[in-house]
Motif scaffolding. Structure first.
Motif, mmCIF file in Angstrom:
data_model
loop_
_atom_site.group_PDB
_atom_site.id
_atom_site.type_symbol
_atom_site.label_atom_id
_atom_site.label_comp_id
_atom_site.label_asym_id
_atom_site.label_seq_id
_atom_site.Cartn_x
_atom_site.Cartn_y
_atom_site.Cartn_z
ATOM 1 N N HIS A 72 -34.693 -11.045 18.518
ATOM 2 C CA HIS A 72 -33.854 -11.996 17.779
ATOM 3 C C HIS A 72 -33.553 -11.518 16.363
ATOM 4 O O HIS A 72 -32.412 -11.576 15.914
ATOM 5 N N THR A 73 -34.583 -11.027 15.680
ATOM 6 C CA THR A 73 -34.395 -10.595 14.293
ATOM 7 C C THR A 73 -33.330 -9.517 14.184
ATOM 8 O O THR A 73 -32.510 -9.514 13.271
ATOM 9 N N LEU A 74 -33.338 -8.606 15.158
ATOM 10 C CA LEU A 74 -32.355 -7.525 15.148
ATOM 11 C C LEU A 74 -30.935 -8.086 15.168
ATOM 12 O O LEU A 74 -30.062 -7.643 14.429
ATOM 13 N N TYR A 75 -30.722 -9.084 16.017
ATOM 14 C CA TYR A 75 -29.367 -9.624 16.156
ATOM 15 C C TYR A 75 -28.998 -10.582 15.037
ATOM 16 O O TYR A 75 -27.827 -10.733 14.703
ATOM 17 N N GLU A 76 -30.027 -11.219 14.439
ATOM 18 C CA GLU A 76 -29.732 -12.106 13.311
ATOM 19 C C GLU A 76 -29.142 -11.321 12.149
ATOM 20 O O GLU A 76 -28.329 -11.823 11.385
ATOM 21 N N ALA A 77 -29.562 -10.065 12.029
ATOM 22 C CA ALA A 77 -29.119 -9.250 10.897
ATOM 23 C C ALA A 77 -27.687 -8.750 11.049
ATOM 24 O O ALA A 77 -27.120 -8.195 10.128
ATOM 25 N N THR A 93 -22.109 -11.423 20.861
ATOM 26 C CA THR A 93 -22.780 -10.257 21.451
ATOM 27 C C THR A 93 -23.285 -10.599 22.852
ATOM 28 O O THR A 93 -23.370 -11.773 23.225
ATOM 29 N N LEU A 94 -23.661 -9.569 23.589
ATOM 30 C CA LEU A 94 -24.259 -9.765 24.908
ATOM 31 C C LEU A 94 -25.556 -10.557 24.772
ATOM 32 O O LEU A 94 -25.840 -11.464 25.558
ATOM 33 N N PHE A 95 -26.319 -10.212 23.746
ATOM 34 C CA PHE A 95 -27.583 -10.913 23.513
ATOM 35 C C PHE A 95 -27.328 -12.410 23.313
ATOM 36 O O PHE A 95 -28.029 -13.257 23.876
ATOM 37 N N ASP A 96 -26.300 -12.744 22.535
ATOM 38 C CA ASP A 96 -25.959 -14.159 22.314
ATOM 39 C C ASP A 96 -25.610 -14.846 23.631
ATOM 40 O O ASP A 96 -26.016 -15.981 23.877
ATOM 41 N N ALA A 97 -24.831 -14.157 24.455
ATOM 42 C CA ALA A 97 -24.414 -14.757 25.723
ATOM 43 C C ALA A 97 -25.639 -15.040 26.593
ATOM 44 O O ALA A 97 -25.779 -16.128 27.162
ATOM 45 N N VAL A 107 -32.817 -6.224 27.438
ATOM 46 C CA VAL A 107 -31.869 -5.205 27.876
ATOM 47 C C VAL A 107 -30.794 -4.863 26.822
ATOM 48 O O VAL A 107 -30.526 -3.681 26.589
ATOM 49 N N PRO A 108 -30.167 -5.866 26.145
ATOM 50 C CA PRO A 108 -29.055 -5.513 25.250
ATOM 51 C C PRO A 108 -29.363 -4.432 24.202
ATOM 52 O O PRO A 108 -28.550 -3.526 24.018
ATOM 53 N N PRO A 109 -30.517 -4.478 23.518
ATOM 54 C CA PRO A 109 -30.744 -3.416 22.521
ATOM 55 C C PRO A 109 -30.839 -2.030 23.167
ATOM 56 O O PRO A 109 -30.346 -1.047 22.600
ATOM 57 N N LEU A 110 -31.444 -1.962 24.349
ATOM 58 C CA LEU A 110 -31.587 -0.668 25.026
ATOM 59 C C LEU A 110 -30.228 -0.173 25.529
ATOM 60 O O LEU A 110 -29.867 0.989 25.360
#
Ligand code: SF4
Lengths: 239, 482
Positions: free
Chosen positions: A26-31, A166-170, B257-260
């Motif tokens: 989460h922290t990675l994407y928050e930034a 982002t994909l992570f958000d989805a 998966v997304p970061p990788l």
């Protein structure tokens, strides 16, 4: 002892006794720098998707079927495959498009026809990803998997309100595959442009095995009004 | 340099001979140099902000380390979930077992043709040879893999299998081997030819085979990364889909998966994302119109568990097979992928092949590095490749320490001569009187130094002691200044 037990036995004997703490994704994407409005998000999606050679055509609820009809005529599409039980199946059938062909029986019974005599396929989308210009396609019983793969042209209808950053958000917003979230279909897909390859001397060529063209019908009723929409993930129920 | 025989053994002498042949091949060097320059520039363009890149690498490394720390339980969870989803899970100790499992599946379906998406693990098991021996055609469908298979070769790069070939070579190959095709150098036309041939095969094939980029334990999902769509064809059109993967590819959650994935494609080819990302969670459901009726997953160890057993070498299994380490390796760029003689070339191949094939066969590989560190600097999951190379050099030349099981092929490069030389060196440098005597003798009798000094003088001038040792020169200088 089976291969399974031997392999697992060796791994168990060697695994560290304490695992490191769970990674903090989460922290990675928050930034990340994010679009601040819906307009910006849509613009970002369009710019990225165009970069992948996806064609974007803006439509409204009132005109998308006619636009599709026009596109079919312009591209010489004589057969447009669609899922009659899909979310847009009724609208398409009601419009009386002469080129429509329903995908309503198991592929095994008409494989050759699908590969050789269908010019285009139409699918809905679950949403999209702005960061990378990516469609989220969610095939199911009503809209089979090969609709977006075998025909040389893929038309996809996308609701601009369903674009995630982002994909992570989805994944997080919709809880893909998690308890109480959205169940994953047999084959969930991300699609960023038409099929391509650079396997011959790093030269890019489109239409490697899948569609040669990807056309996105972008359903966007909201007039461009910057700043009205906070940068929250778009998580309305599926149309 | 074609490799019709299985690449199961890489004798050091042959490796050296191949590297010599490769460096003498100006064509090949030009191909790799320009391809690697292209890939390095594309990758660099994806990471304009170094601190952001470092944050991503740290997260990716953390995800891989976490997943590996919990590997046995994640594998079991993956198996449970996949089984619940209707996927058959198989385990294989080695390549032969994996091939036997796949052949057995093929036989049960009386399969004649298998189409293959890109899978380095199936290269590792030499599946194509095994299928051929069992009378089943195995056809590669990734354009690059199709090209190298048509020419009876092996991939020379894990991401771009035909990177060593020019379009003229491919044009000639197609004109020669594909019926009804005339010579054309147009890349679009060449891809069109491949497309037409392979579409026919997707329709006919009884089985589709694929690799796996990430296996998600919590959801029982197999993720596949590709641009061409052949992976989707192989996993959707035939009645049976068999996926094969190394046991290390599992992660716990989909959100891991997304970061990788983001780092994989950016590091590999400088793309922000691939055309397709395919998440497969099961076979066709009763009301669905397409997709395979049967899905299998083969989990292959092939001695990955040996790397796993050692805390330092476990990092080898963090790899997500992006190929960036080879793209940035000065040795790979000069000798190309085939010279290594292993499925995985370049830096990652040098640290993983010794486990898969044993040090007896591969001890020369970890020496094929200048230890410049470029690989570790670009590796998206921060594998300390140079440290592992040094470690493996040591394992190849020494016995296992007491109390630790030897690695496969442990000490295979041990040499009495080298041991004696080092023992002599140690004696000399720890005894001042002996050292002085040696220095005096070496400088006084320097005329006797042999002009040919084994490999050293092959491309360098001979080593020769100075006329006087440094100590003597300094002493002389002091006397002169007094
Ligand atoms: S070792 Fe690192 S750089 Fe090399 S292929 Fe694996 S992940 Fe990529």
């Amino acid at each position: 002892m089976s291969a399974r037990d031997r392999i697992l036995g060796r791994l168990r004997a060697a695994a560290p006794r304490t695992a490191p703490a769970a990674p903090d994704v989460h922290t990675l994407y928050e930034a990340l720098h994010r679009p601040t409005s819906r307009t910006e998000r849509v613009a970002r999606f369009c710019a990225q998707m165009t970069g992948w050679r996806g064609e974007i055509v803006r439509v409204t609820h009132a005109n998308w079927v006619d636009t599709l009809r026009g596109l079919c005529a312009a591209k010489g599409v004589n057969s447009l495959l669609y899922g009659p039980r899909g979310v847009h199946g009724e609208a398409l059938a009601a419009a009386g498009l002469s080129v429509l062909r329903p995908y309503d029986r198991p592929v095994d019974t008409w494989k050759e026809e699908l590969f050789e005599r269908i010019d285009a396929g139409f699918t809905s989308t679950r949403g999209a990803i702005a960061e990378t210009g990516t469609l989220i396609v969610w095939p199911d019983a009503a809209e089979p998997r090969l609709l977006s793969l075998v025909p040389p042209i893929h038309f996809a209808l996308l609701d601009a309100g369903r674009i995630h950053d982002t994909l992570f958000d989805a994944i997080c917003a919709e809880g893909w595959g998690s308890a109480g979230g959205t169940a994953l279909p047999t084959n969930a897909l991300l699609v960023s442009g038409p099929s391509k390859t650079a396997d011959i001397q790093q030269t890019l060529a489109y239409g490697a095995h899948g569609p040669k063209e990807l056309v996105i019908l972008l359903l966007d009723e909201t007039p461009a009004e910057a700043g009205t929409d906070p940068a929250t993930p778009t998580t309305e129920a599926r149309p | 340099m074609t490799a019709r025989h299985p690449l199961q053994f890489v004798p050091a002498e042959e490796f050296k001979a191949r590297t010599r042949a490769a460096t003498d091949d100006a064509h090949l060097r030009q191909s790799f140099r320009s391809a690697m320059d292209f890939l390095m520039a594309k990758r660099a363009a994806q990471f304009p902000d170094d601190s952001a890149l470092q944050r991503q690498r740290e997260t990716a490394e953390a995800i891989r380390r976490y997943s590996l720390a919990r590997l046995p339980e994640l594998l079991e969870q993956l198996e449970r979930r996949l089984t619940a989803n209707g996927v058959h899970v198989h385990w294989a100790e080695n390549g032969d077992e994996a091939n036997a499992i796949i052949i057995d599946i093929a036989r049960r379906h009386s399969a004649k043709l298998m189409v293959k998406g890109k899978s380095m693990v199936s290269e590792e098991t030499e599946l194509n040879h095994a299928m051929e021996a069992a009378g089943i055609d195995a056809l590669e469908s990734d354009m690059g893999e199709y090209i190298v298979q048509l020419d009876g070769e092996k991939p020379s790069h894990i991401i771009m299998p035909a990177i060593h070939k020019t379009k003229q070579q491919i044009a000639r190959l197609f004109a020669e081997k594909v019926p009804g095709v005339s010579y054309t150098e147009s890349v679009d036309a060449l891809i069109g030819i491949g497309r037409a041939v392979l579409r026919e095969k997707f329709m006919q094939a009884d089985i589709g085979l694929s690799g796996v980029n990430f296996a998600v334990a919590e959801t029982g999902t197999l993720c596949l990364v590709e641009n061409e769509g052949n992976g989707r064809m192989c996993t959707t059109v035939p009645r049976v889909h068999v996926a094969i993967t190394g046991i290390e590819k599992v992660v716990e959650k989909l959100e891991h998966v997304p970061p990788l994935y983001g780092l994989l494609t950016r590091s590999a080819t400088g793309q922000a994302i691939t055309t397709y990302f395919n998440m497969i969670s099961g076979p066709r459901k009763p009301d669905e119109q397409d997709g395979p009726e049967e899905v299998h997953l083969v989990l292959l160890d092939n001695n990955r568990s040996q790397a796993y057993a050692d805390e330092q070498m476990r990092a080898t299994l963090q790899c997500i097979r992006c190929g960036a380490c080879m793209n940035h390796c000065p040795v790979y760029t000069r000798i190309g992928g085939h010279a290594y003689g292993t499925t995985y070339p370049g830096p990652i191949g040098e640290i993983i092949s010794p486990h898969m094939m044993g040090l007896a066969a591969t001890h020369a590989l970890p020496t094929a590095s200048s230890l410049c560190g470029a690989c570790a600097e670009v590796c998206p999951v921060k594998i300390p490749i140079p440290d592992l190379l040094i470690r493996l050099r040591g394992e190849a030349t020494h016995d296992a320490p007491a109390g630790r099981a030897p690695l496969l092929g442990q000490g295979a490069a041990k040499s009495r001569l080298m041991d004696a030389v080092w023992a002599g060196w140690a004696a000399l440098y720890t005894r001042p009187a002996l050292y002085r005597a040696f220095a005096w003798l070496a400088t006084r009798f320097r005329a006797l130094t042999p002009p040919v000094q084994s490999g050293w003088t092959a491309s360098r001038t001979p080593l020769r002691p100075a006329p006087r040792s440094l100590r003597e020169q300094l002493a002389e200088r002091r006397r002169a200044h007094r």
